[in-house]
Motif scaffolding. Structure first.
Motif, PDB file in Angstrom:
ATOM      1  N   GLY A 252     -15.560  -1.947  21.957  1.00 34.74           N
ATOM      2  CA  GLY A 252     -16.794  -2.141  21.387  1.00 34.74           C
ATOM      3  C   GLY A 252     -17.090  -0.876  21.225  1.00 34.74           C
ATOM      4  N   TRP A 253     -17.974  -0.421  20.315  1.00 32.68           N
ATOM      5  CA  TRP A 253     -18.302   0.975  19.744  1.00 32.68           C
ATOM      6  C   TRP A 253     -20.362   0.558  19.379  1.00 32.68           C
ATOM      7  CZ3 TRP A 253     -15.252   4.868  20.191  1.00 32.68           C
ATOM      8  CH2 TRP A 253     -14.209   4.811  20.820  1.00 32.68           C
ATOM      9  N   ALA A 254     -20.598   0.386  20.226  1.00 31.97           N
ATOM     10  CA  ALA A 254     -22.802   0.330  20.317  1.00 31.97           C
ATOM     11  C   ALA A 254     -23.401   0.963  19.618  1.00 31.97           C
ATOM     12  CB  ALA A 254     -22.289  -0.723  21.310  1.00 31.97           C
ATOM     13  N   GLY A 255     -23.063   1.694  18.465  1.00 36.96           N
ATOM     14  CA  GLY A 255     -23.880   2.978  17.993  1.00 36.96           C
ATOM     15  C   GLY A 255     -25.905   2.728  18.717  1.00 36.96           C
ATOM     16  N   THR A 256     -26.340   4.266  18.272  1.00 39.57           N
ATOM     17  CA  THR A 256     -27.430   3.703  18.749  1.00 39.57           C
ATOM     18  C   THR A 256     -27.738   4.170  17.495  1.00 39.57           C
ATOM     19  OG1 THR A 256     -27.581   6.180  19.643  1.00 39.57           O
ATOM     20  CG2 THR A 256     -26.797   4.280  20.781  1.00 39.57           C
ATOM     21  N   ALA A 257     -26.900   5.053  15.995  1.00 43.00           N
ATOM     22  CA  ALA A 257     -27.653   5.121  15.471  1.00 43.00           C
ATOM     23  C   ALA A 257     -26.199   4.830  14.174  1.00 43.00           C
ATOM     24  CB  ALA A 257     -27.778   6.732  15.228  1.00 43.00           C
ATOM     25  N   PHE A 258     -26.350   5.974  12.570  1.00 42.41           N
ATOM     26  CA  PHE A 258     -25.540   5.522  11.974  1.00 42.41           C
ATOM     27  C   PHE A 258     -24.087   5.701  12.961  1.00 42.41           C
ATOM     28  CE2 PHE A 258     -27.524   8.683  10.640  1.00 42.41           C
ATOM     29  CZ  PHE A 258     -26.504  10.396  10.599  1.00 42.41           C
ATOM     30  N   GLU A 259     -23.435   6.004  13.805  1.00 40.83           N
ATOM     31  CA  GLU A 259     -22.599   6.380  13.733  1.00 40.83           C
ATOM     32  C   GLU A 259     -21.275   5.964  14.657  1.00 40.83           C
ATOM     33  OE1 GLU A 259     -24.430   5.089  16.498  1.00 40.83           O
ATOM     34  OE2 GLU A 259     -24.957   7.505  17.287  1.00 40.83           O
ATOM     35  N   CYS A 260     -21.213   4.466  13.299  1.00 37.32           N
ATOM     36  CA  CYS A 260     -20.395   3.563  13.691  1.00 37.32           C
ATOM     37  C   CYS A 260     -19.761   3.638  11.394  1.00 37.32           C
ATOM     38  CB  CYS A 260     -21.562   1.961  13.087  1.00 37.32           C
ATOM     39  SG  CYS A 260     -23.038   1.688  12.082  1.00 37.32           S
ATOM     40  N   GLN A 261     -20.443   4.101  11.563  1.00 34.60           N
ATOM     41  CA  GLN A 261     -19.967   4.982  10.375  1.00 34.60           C
ATOM     42  C   GLN A 261     -18.402   5.699  10.294  1.00 34.60           C
ATOM     43  OE1 GLN A 261     -23.133   5.874   8.039  1.00 34.60           O
ATOM     44  NE2 GLN A 261     -21.577   8.272   7.422  1.00 34.60           N
ATOM     45  N   PHE A 262     -18.378   6.063  11.236  1.00 35.14           N
ATOM     46  CA  PHE A 262     -17.532   7.383  11.218  1.00 35.14           C
ATOM     47  C   PHE A 262     -16.401   7.101  12.476  1.00 35.14           C
ATOM     48  CE2 PHE A 262     -21.220  10.412  12.406  1.00 35.14           C
ATOM     49  CZ  PHE A 262     -21.401  10.573  11.061  1.00 35.14           C
ATOM     50  N   VAL A 263     -16.747   5.252  13.027  1.00 31.33           N
ATOM     51  CA  VAL A 263     -16.042   4.679  13.950  1.00 31.33           C
ATOM     52  C   VAL A 263     -15.482   3.437  12.569  1.00 31.33           C
ATOM     53  CG1 VAL A 263     -15.889   2.621  15.438  1.00 31.33           C
ATOM     54  CG2 VAL A 263     -17.217   4.095  16.033  1.00 31.33           C
ATOM     55  N   ALA A 264     -15.279   3.624  11.796  1.00 33.41           N
ATOM     56  CA  ALA A 264     -14.547   3.274  10.615  1.00 33.41           C
ATOM     57  C   ALA A 264     -14.171   3.707  10.317  1.00 33.41           C
ATOM     58  CB  ALA A 264     -15.984   1.870   9.359  1.00 33.41           C
ATOM     59  N   THR A 265     -14.394   4.651   9.932  1.00 28.01           N
ATOM     60  CA  THR A 265     -13.219   5.572   9.328  1.00 28.01           C
ATOM     61  C   THR A 265     -12.220   6.014  10.066  1.00 28.01           C
ATOM     62  OG1 THR A 265     -15.169   6.751   8.429  1.00 28.01           O
ATOM     63  CG2 THR A 265     -13.205   7.792   8.617  1.00 28.01           C
ATOM     64  N   TRP A 266     -12.521   6.028  11.287  1.00 28.36           N
ATOM     65  CA  TRP A 266     -11.069   6.483  12.342  1.00 28.36           C
ATOM     66  C   TRP A 266     -10.446   5.434  12.129  1.00 28.36           C
ATOM     67  CZ3 TRP A 266     -10.695   3.986  17.212  1.00 28.36           C
ATOM     68  CH2 TRP A 266     -10.248   3.770  17.754  1.00 28.36           C
ATOM     69  N   ALA A 267     -10.741   4.139  12.431  1.00 34.88           N
ATOM     70  CA  ALA A 267     -10.279   2.393  12.894  1.00 34.88           C
ATOM     71  C   ALA A 267      -9.030   2.176  11.651  1.00 34.88           C
ATOM     72  CB  ALA A 267     -11.338   1.811  13.075  1.00 34.88           C
ATOM     73  N   ARG A 268     -10.126   2.975  10.141  1.00 34.86           N
ATOM     74  CA  ARG A 268      -9.387   2.688   8.979  1.00 34.86           C
ATOM     75  C   ARG A 268      -8.469   3.036   9.226  1.00 34.86           C
ATOM     76  NH1 ARG A 268     -14.235   1.010   6.080  1.00 34.86           N
ATOM     77  NH2 ARG A 268     -14.655   3.960   5.732  1.00 34.86           N
ATOM     78  N   SER A 269      -8.534   4.639   9.385  1.00 38.63           N
ATOM     79  CA  SER A 269      -7.355   5.512   9.186  1.00 38.63           C
ATOM     80  C   SER A 269      -6.367   5.488  10.160  1.00 38.63           C
ATOM     81  CB  SER A 269      -7.811   6.679   9.516  1.00 38.63           C
ATOM     82  OG  SER A 269      -8.096   7.258  10.900  1.00 38.63           O
ATOM     83  N   LYS A 270      -6.218   4.457  11.015  1.00 41.97           N
ATOM     84  CA  LYS A 270      -5.513   4.425  12.533  1.00 41.97           C
ATOM     85  C   LYS A 270      -5.145   2.819  12.241  1.00 41.97           C
ATOM     86  CE  LYS A 270      -6.033   8.264  14.769  1.00 41.97           C
ATOM     87  NZ  LYS A 270      -4.793   8.259  15.414  1.00 41.97           N
ATOM     88  N   ASN A 271      -5.828   1.903  11.294  1.00 41.94           N
ATOM     89  CA  ASN A 271      -5.153   0.379  11.466  1.00 41.94           C
ATOM     90  C   ASN A 271      -5.223   0.102  12.021  1.00 41.94           C
ATOM     91  OD1 ASN A 271      -3.702  -1.172   9.812  1.00 41.94           O
ATOM     92  ND2 ASN A 271      -1.842  -1.184  10.548  1.00 41.94           N
TER      93      ASN A 271
END
Lengths: 352, 337
Positions: A252-271
């Protein structure tokens, strides 16, 4: 070879013109900027001239102007317009302790009728807060106050960070069960910035929730910090680097601010969407879009609008008739797939 | 030098003393001086609350760190090198200052000396890699920028550190020296005056200009240019250390992100002040004026009520204007030679 033709007077004239031009350019630039920013405040003043605090000048200084603060600014300016204030919202493009203090000091020197500040550590900003108070300028804190702010005699409008972190920790554990079904693994506690007490406290809350969950359920989840910054390409590279180190370990990736959007970008690019839980804080457009497309599971809102609007309103009553400000908790609103459409519609009003 | 006289024009001997006014107008600092005066006059006549003692002293106080670190950077740029890590170095040394006082419980003076010594050592490492191993300084110090910021985060675990609560320390570096004149302003003036004198009046200063102007020629003239460059890096490191000591005493804490982006402000002050990034040109006075321009702009934009986003645009535009004037003057001077 040089040509001497007694041309010093010609040089003088040109340099004189140059100096004069620079003076005019400087003045024109400053005036143009003022003109650019003046329209809001001027129209605000004329729109509500009858309020008790009409015509007051209020400055809001934040520690770093990033996307989170857009709705805070909107809330602040909306209240200011209704109250007939002249408003100014400023902050450095990237955080530096001394730069923020200097900006706050400049705001004090402008002799406003009120100041709204963010206090992201326990000592650095106290000198300037006291200077404002000594100059008779009412001060209220917003977004982040840090321990010991009460001793300064100022109010605070913002989230209670540790309980909000606990709520975030409970969310990430719930989605880890849903996506992975595992009883162990690493939860990466993401941070967009080091040295920010609000993010640290949220991180503490997340870790506390994980510890409590492990104790109650016999699970073996671990937590580790990852500072990713606010620049997307750099953040994605750091996230990818951590994942590549031991892909199976991350649940799991539990952000303390809006870094989950970066995780989402990365996860989409890596399927990799859906292979682990991903969530964080704040309701920026990319975060809400991520919840809609399921690349983000949840976010915890902190009502940024209120951090501008309510902070301004508390300051208004402090200016007139003189009621002291107090702590206003802007809450920890959980946004997920069940309510994201409604929340998005609401947040869209802040950017229209 | 051959001098050709235009018929009918009064003859001017270029080698004669050009006079104070002409010297001032032809100086590399003319552009930034004009900008400073123009901005000051604008503030004086058009901006409320600008021309007050407290505000002006506050502006000077605000440029302390840029001024102190910029002094070292001036020496480096004049010597033909650059240090992109000064922001991270200042941040790391701030953290170390707070850590050594609170965690190791070292006396403040020992901590201060330790921090400045570490700055010197860092500078020496940069200097040796750059001047002896011929690795460009912007590459070496770019690596240093990342390494030192990383160390700052490692030492603090990402959290701000409390500094000393010693009142004597605070008074010495963060209190008021006389009236509203901040102690840190006095430190900056002392540092800039000392190094301004060294750069313009001593053999070492001459060697710095000669090294940056033409290193090969300097070596041929018997100047130990490699040593000069290493010394300039060491001085910059020591001044980063001094700025850190002052910052921690002033604010009572150190944030691992301290100095974030400060390298750009420092380099901007030096270049706006008339220094050439190709070396051999620049002065501490110019850097002071460059820092002052930045400080005045930042102050005025808040006093005027300019929105935060516009402040970035205005700051960049005004800095560009000052640099263009400097460039114009340099071109004119070259044409006149």
């Amino acid at each position: 070879m040089s040509i001497a033709k007694g041309g010093s007077s010609a040089n003088l004239t040109r340099r004189g013109i140059l100096g004069g031009s620079l003076a005019l350019a400087a003045g024109a630039t400053l005036s143009a900027c003022k003109a650019g920013s003046k329209s809001d405040s001027d129209s605000a003043t004329s729109a509500a001239g009858g309020t008790p605090t009409a015509g007051k000048k209020v400055i809001f200084v934040v520690h770093e102007k990033n996307t989170f603060f857009a709705p805070v600014q909107k809330g602040f300016e909306t209240f200011g317009k209704a109250a007939g204030w002249s408003t100014q919202f400023i902050g450095p493009p990237q955080f530096d302790q001394a730069t923020v203090v200097n900006m706050m000091q400049n705001a004090v020197n402008a002799k406003p009728d009120g100041l709204i500040l963010t206090r992201i550590d326990t000592t650095s900003y106290d000198g300037v807060i006291k200077a404002a108070q000594e100059a008779g300028i009412p001060v209220i804190l917003s977004n982040v106050a840090s321990d010991g702010y009460e001793k300064l005699g100022v109010g605070f409008v913002g989230q209670d960070f540790v309980p909000a972190g606990i709520a975030a920790g409970q969310q990430i554990l719930q989605y880890i069960a849903k996506h992975t079904g595992r009883r162990d693994g690493a939860i990466i506690v993401g941070k967009i910035q080091a040295g920010n007490s609000a993010l640290e406290q949220r991180g503490q809350g997340i870790k506390q929730a994980v510890r409590d969950f492990n104790s109650a359920n016999g699970t073996n989840f671990t937590t580790e910090d990852l500072i990713v910054g606010t620049e997307e390409a750099g953040a994605v590279a750091k996230i990818d680097g951590r994942h590549a180190r031991d892909p199976r370990s991350v649940v799991g990736w539990a952000g303390t601010a809006f870094e989950c959007q970066f995780v989402a970008t990365w996860a989409r690019s890596k399927n990799l969407v859906g292979k682990f839980a991903n969530g964080g804080f704040d309701m920026t457009s990319p975060v809400l879009a991520g919840i809609k497309d399921a690349s983000i599971d949840y976010t915890i809102g902190q009502n940024p609008w209120a951090q501008g609007w309510v902070a301004a309103s508390l300051l208004a009553q402090q200016i007139f008739p003189g009621y002291p400000s107090f702590h206003y908790d802007t809450g920890a609103e959980i946004v997920d797939s069940t309510n994201v459409a409604k929340v998005s519609a609401r947040e869209a009003k802040l950017t229209s | 030098m051959t001098t050709m006289t235009v018929p009918g024009a009064p003859r001017v001997d270029k080698d004669a003393d050009p006079g104070v006014l002409r010297k001032a107008l032809g100086a590399h600092e003319f552009g930034v001086l004009a900008a400073t005066v123009a901005i000051f006059l604008y503030g004086t006549f058009f901006v409320n609350n600008f021309l007050t003692g407290d505000n002006l002293l506050s502006v000077v106080q605000q440029i302390t760190f840029i001024g102190i670190i910029g002094t070292g950077m001036t020496l480096l740029i004049v010597a033909g090198e650059i240090d992109l890590s000064v922001g991270s170095q200042y941040g790391f040394l701030s953290v170390l200052m707070a850590y050594s006082v609170t965690q190791w419980q070292l006396p403040i003076l020992v901590s201060a000396l330790l921090v400045m010594a570490l700055g010197v050592v860092t500078g020496a490492i940069y200097g040796v890699i750059t001047a002896v191993f011929k690795v460009p300084s912007f590459v070496v110090t770019l690596a240093g920028l990342a390494i030192l910021r990383g160390f700052a985060l490692l030492v603090t675990d990402g959290q701000p550190l409390q500094g000393s609560t010693n009142s004597a320390y605070h008074s010495l570096v963060g209190g008021n020296a006389i009236g509203s004149l901040a102690a840190q302003t006095v430190w900056m003036v002392a540092v800039m005056a000392a190094f301004g004198w060294i750069l313009s009046r001593t053999k070492f200063g001459y060697d710095v200009y000669a090294t940056g102007g033409n290193m090969k020629a300097a070596l041929n003239a018997g100047i130990r240019a490699v040593r000069v460059k290493i010394l300039c890096f060491c001085i910059t490191g020591a001044l980063c250390g001094l700025a850190s000591v002052i910052l921690v005493g002033w604010l009572g804490s150190a944030n691992p992100l301290t100095g974030n982006g400060v390298e750009l402000s420092v380099i901007a002050a030096v270049v706006v002040g008339g220094a050439s990034l190709t070396g051999g040109v620049g002065s501490v006075t110019g850097t002071l004026l460059g820092a002052l321009v930045a400080g005045l702009i930042g102050n005025l934009l808040v006093l005027i009520g300019v929105d935060g986003n516009w402040q970035q645009v205005a700051t960049g535009a005004l800095i560009l204007a000052a640099v263009l004037v400097n460039r114009f003057i340099a071109t004119r001077q070259a044409a006149m030679r």
